[in-house]
Design an enzyme around this catalytic site. Structure first.
Site, PDB file in Angstrom:
ATOM      1  N   ALA A   1      59.858  39.705  56.772  1.00 28.49           N
ATOM      2  CA  ALA A   1      60.719  38.942  56.071  1.00 28.49           C
ATOM      3  C   ALA A   1      61.962  38.463  57.196  1.00 28.49           C
ATOM      4  O   ALA A   1      62.278  39.419  57.997  1.00 28.49           O
ATOM      5  CB  ALA A   1      61.419  39.541  54.806  1.00 28.49           C
ATOM      6  N   ALA A   2      62.627  37.459  56.890  1.00 27.68           N
ATOM      7  CA  ALA A   2      63.865  37.043  57.775  1.00 27.68           C
ATOM      8  C   ALA A   2      64.757  36.725  56.873  1.00 27.68           C
ATOM      9  O   ALA A   2      64.680  35.532  56.074  1.00 27.68           O
ATOM     10  CB  ALA A   2      63.348  36.097  58.833  1.00 27.68           C
ATOM     11  N   ALA A   3      66.088  37.204  56.889  1.00 22.85           N
ATOM     12  CA  ALA A   3      67.084  36.658  55.801  1.00 22.85           C
ATOM     13  C   ALA A   3      68.437  36.263  56.531  1.00 22.85           C
ATOM     14  O   ALA A   3      68.240  36.106  57.901  1.00 22.85           O
ATOM     15  CB  ALA A   3      67.243  37.751  54.753  1.00 22.85           C
ATOM     16  N   SER A   4      69.709  36.765  55.897  1.00 25.05           N
ATOM     17  CA  SER A   4      70.862  36.065  56.395  1.00 25.05           C
ATOM     18  C   SER A   4      71.343  37.009  57.586  1.00 25.05           C
ATOM     19  O   SER A   4      71.983  36.311  58.529  1.00 25.05           O
ATOM     20  CB  SER A   4      71.857  36.237  55.355  1.00 25.05           C
ATOM     21  OG  SER A   4      72.066  37.549  54.588  1.00 25.05           O
ATOM     22  N   LEU A   5      71.459  38.120  57.785  1.00 28.52           N
ATOM     23  CA  LEU A   5      71.929  39.101  58.645  1.00 28.52           C
ATOM     24  C   LEU A   5      70.797  39.586  59.559  1.00 28.52           C
ATOM     25  O   LEU A   5      71.146  39.993  60.799  1.00 28.52           O
ATOM     26  CB  LEU A   5      72.758  40.143  58.182  1.00 28.52           C
ATOM     27  CG  LEU A   5      73.865  39.631  57.475  1.00 28.52           C
ATOM     28  CD1 LEU A   5      74.664  40.775  56.969  1.00 28.52           C
ATOM     29  CD2 LEU A   5      74.812  38.718  57.863  1.00 28.52           C
TER      30      LEU A   5
ATOM     31  N   GLN B   1      66.205  40.695  60.036  1.00 22.59           N
ATOM     32  CA  GLN B   1      64.766  40.412  59.819  1.00 22.59           C
ATOM     33  C   GLN B   1      63.895  41.788  59.692  1.00 22.59           C
ATOM     34  O   GLN B   1      64.440  42.728  60.468  1.00 22.59           O
ATOM     35  CB  GLN B   1      64.117  39.424  60.793  1.00 22.59           C
ATOM     36  CG  GLN B   1      63.725  39.910  62.125  1.00 22.59           C
ATOM     37  CD  GLN B   1      63.384  38.504  62.845  1.00 22.59           C
ATOM     38  OE1 GLN B   1      63.836  37.427  62.808  1.00 22.59           O
ATOM     39  NE2 GLN B   1      62.180  38.845  63.667  1.00 22.59           N
TER      40      GLN B   1
ATOM     41  N   LYS C   1      64.481  47.040  59.876  1.00 19.56           N
ATOM     42  CA  LYS C   1      65.311  45.839  59.813  1.00 19.56           C
ATOM     43  C   LYS C   1      66.146  45.814  61.128  1.00 19.56           C
ATOM     44  O   LYS C   1      66.638  46.684  61.247  1.00 19.56           O
ATOM     45  CB  LYS C   1      66.177  45.848  58.365  1.00 19.56           C
ATOM     46  CG  LYS C   1      67.090  44.625  58.403  1.00 19.56           C
ATOM     47  CD  LYS C   1      67.597  44.607  56.935  1.00 19.56           C
ATOM     48  CE  LYS C   1      68.668  45.505  56.702  1.00 19.56           C
ATOM     49  NZ  LYS C   1      69.327  45.051  55.342  1.00 19.56           N
TER      50      LYS C   1
ATOM     51  N   ASP D   1      73.714  41.938  45.447  1.00 24.72           N
ATOM     52  CA  ASP D   1      73.054  40.949  46.250  1.00 24.72           C
ATOM     53  C   ASP D   1      71.617  40.936  45.305  1.00 24.72           C
ATOM     54  O   ASP D   1      70.643  41.127  45.915  1.00 24.72           O
ATOM     55  CB  ASP D   1      72.757  41.293  47.495  1.00 24.72           C
ATOM     56  CG  ASP D   1      72.144  40.026  48.297  1.00 24.72           C
ATOM     57  OD1 ASP D   1      72.422  38.881  47.782  1.00 24.72           O
ATOM     58  OD2 ASP D   1      71.979  39.999  49.646  1.00 24.72           O
TER      59      ASP D   1
END
Length: 434
Positions: free
Chosen positions: A129-133, A135, A150, A282
């Site tokens: 997964a790759a997100a806002s801050l 991956q 992470k 979140d």
């Protein structure tokens, strides 16, 4: 694997990031105006076209940081977007453009003192997964345990700080136009919570604390922290197997399954809030995992918000009185929890009472259908119709994250669309007899 020359940091520079957002706003705004014209002419009700959504995902995914978090929030609203457009925007929840493996390996070595190949028996070069801050990569420890690692994007700290500078300017302008005296306090609450998410040492501690907060609920699962393989920009957790909520919903689960998961989401929100004074703030669907054994896995603990005892105790008392169908002294409770009210009491009480009436529908009915739920839409309309007056009813800054969590919960429950006795679930949360 990408070479070093292929490495890309999130766009840097306060004005460069603002320029990209301004250009995006113009494109998306034009699309929204066209959609509005179609609605007036009796045409399609889409607020955003699929093409505009793709542009939104591309730009916000590149920017990452606070801009991308905004896109994640928009992707959850079932009343503003069609299912097709939501599906496009949902990629922002855990499928952002990834950084190269060379960057990942470099951050791991800088933080843990050795490259991934030396620290793990296996380390996948492709992100889970790759997100806002940051991956997440799947890996296997030397003792055979499967883990999720992470890794923070290089330069995201500077990007986030620049986003906050831009948002502060917007906040100051808005507060002058709207004459909101404590807008700065709300901005500082949001900014401080966002910047704290950059510290993965802190997130590891929050994950361990959250696990203790839900320990009485075996149907909830918080992954264990591997402290030996964690640092300020690298966090290693037990790997949970299953489907994220956003991937589980398209499998067409039965109402019984959907009700089970909806109940677990309510427990995951309120049990740690009332028991330990903290909440997962979140709540997008990529942060929950439906596990094969029936448990709900909880992910991403950077946004755990801890509240003052007064805020927790008063909210708990308010919910218990609501569940007992007892009359509420609405203004006294509001002021006790930290609200500032600058309207005549009768006027303010009527506005707040309507908020509680709308939000409390599932708590009053033994059979509630979230597929037909209109809480978010009716709440939005109530605030829009009474916006000038609501500016004179101001919650305490710490309530910002509480509203983010509970608002996200309502949207998730609407997306799941289960029908059943949700009043019994809220009675369970408040430890009252069903």
């Amino acid at each position: 694997m990408a070479s070093d020359s292929d490495d890309k940091l999130p766009p840097q520079g306060r004005f460069n990031r603002l320029r990209k957002l301004a250009g995006l706003s113009m494109q998306v705004g034009t699309d929204v105006l066209k959609s509005g014209a179609k609605r007036l002419a009796g045409g399609a009700p889409d607020m955003l076209s699929k093409e505009a959504a793709e542009k939104l995902v591309s730009t916000l995914g590149e920017l990452k940081g606070a801009a991308m978090k905004l896109g994640q929030a928009v992707s959850m609203d079932p009343d503003l977007l069609t299912p097709e457009v939501r599906q496009v925007l949902a990629r922002l929840q855990n499928q952002a453009p990834a950084m190269s493996y060379a960057q990942v390996a470099r951050v791991v070595e800088e933080e843990l003192g050795a490259p991934p190949e030396s620290l793990f028996r296996e380390f996948s070069q492709q992100p889970l997964a790759a997100a806002s801050l940051g991956q997440v990569h799947r890996a296997v420890l030397e003792d055979g345990r499967a883990v999720a690692v992470k890794v923070q994007y290089p330069g995201i700290d500077a990007s986030l700080a620049q986003d906050m500078q831009n948002l502060e300017l917007v906040s100051k302008t808005a507060s002058k136009v709207l004459r909101v005296s404590n807008a700065a306090a709300y901005f500082h609450e949001f900014r401080d919570e966002m910047l704290l998410e950059l510290d993965y040492h802190r997130e590891a501690e929050l994950a361990q604390g959250f696990a203790r907060g839900v320990a009485t609920r075996p149907e909830l699962c918080v992954p264990g922290v591997v402290t030996s393989h964690s640092a300020k920009r690298v966090l290693t957790l037990e790997l949970l197997e299953g489907l994220t909520l956003k991937d589980w919903l398209p499998t067409q689960p039965s109402n019984e399954e959907r009700f089970r998961v909806a109940r677990q989401l309510i427990l995951a929100t309120y049990v740690p809030f009332f028991g330990a004074g903290e909440i997962h703030a979140d709540p997008h669907p990529g942060n929950y995992m439906v596990m094969p054994d029936g448990r709900l896995g909880l992910l991403d603990f950077g946004s755990i918000k801890r509240f003052s005892p007064r805020f927790v105790e008063t909210n708990q008392r308010m919910l218990r009185q609501t569940m007992r169908m007892e009359p509420l002294d609405i203004l006294a409770l509001s002021r006790e929890v930290g609200f500032t009210v600058e309207l005549p009491d009768e006027e303010a009480e009527a506005l707040i009472a309507e908020v509680l009436r709308i939000a409390g529908r599932p708590m009053r009915m033994p059979d509630y259908d979230y597929a037909a739920c209109e809480i978010t839409r009716d709440m939005r309309n109530h605030f829009s119709r009474n916006a000038p007056r609501f500016l004179k009813i101001r919650p305490p800054p710490e309530a910002m994250m509480f509203f983010r969590a509970t608002g996200g919960l309502a949207q998730n429950l609407r997306l799941i669309g289960a029908r059943g006795d949700f009043r019994a679930v809220f009675l369970e949360v408040t430890d009252l007899p069903v």
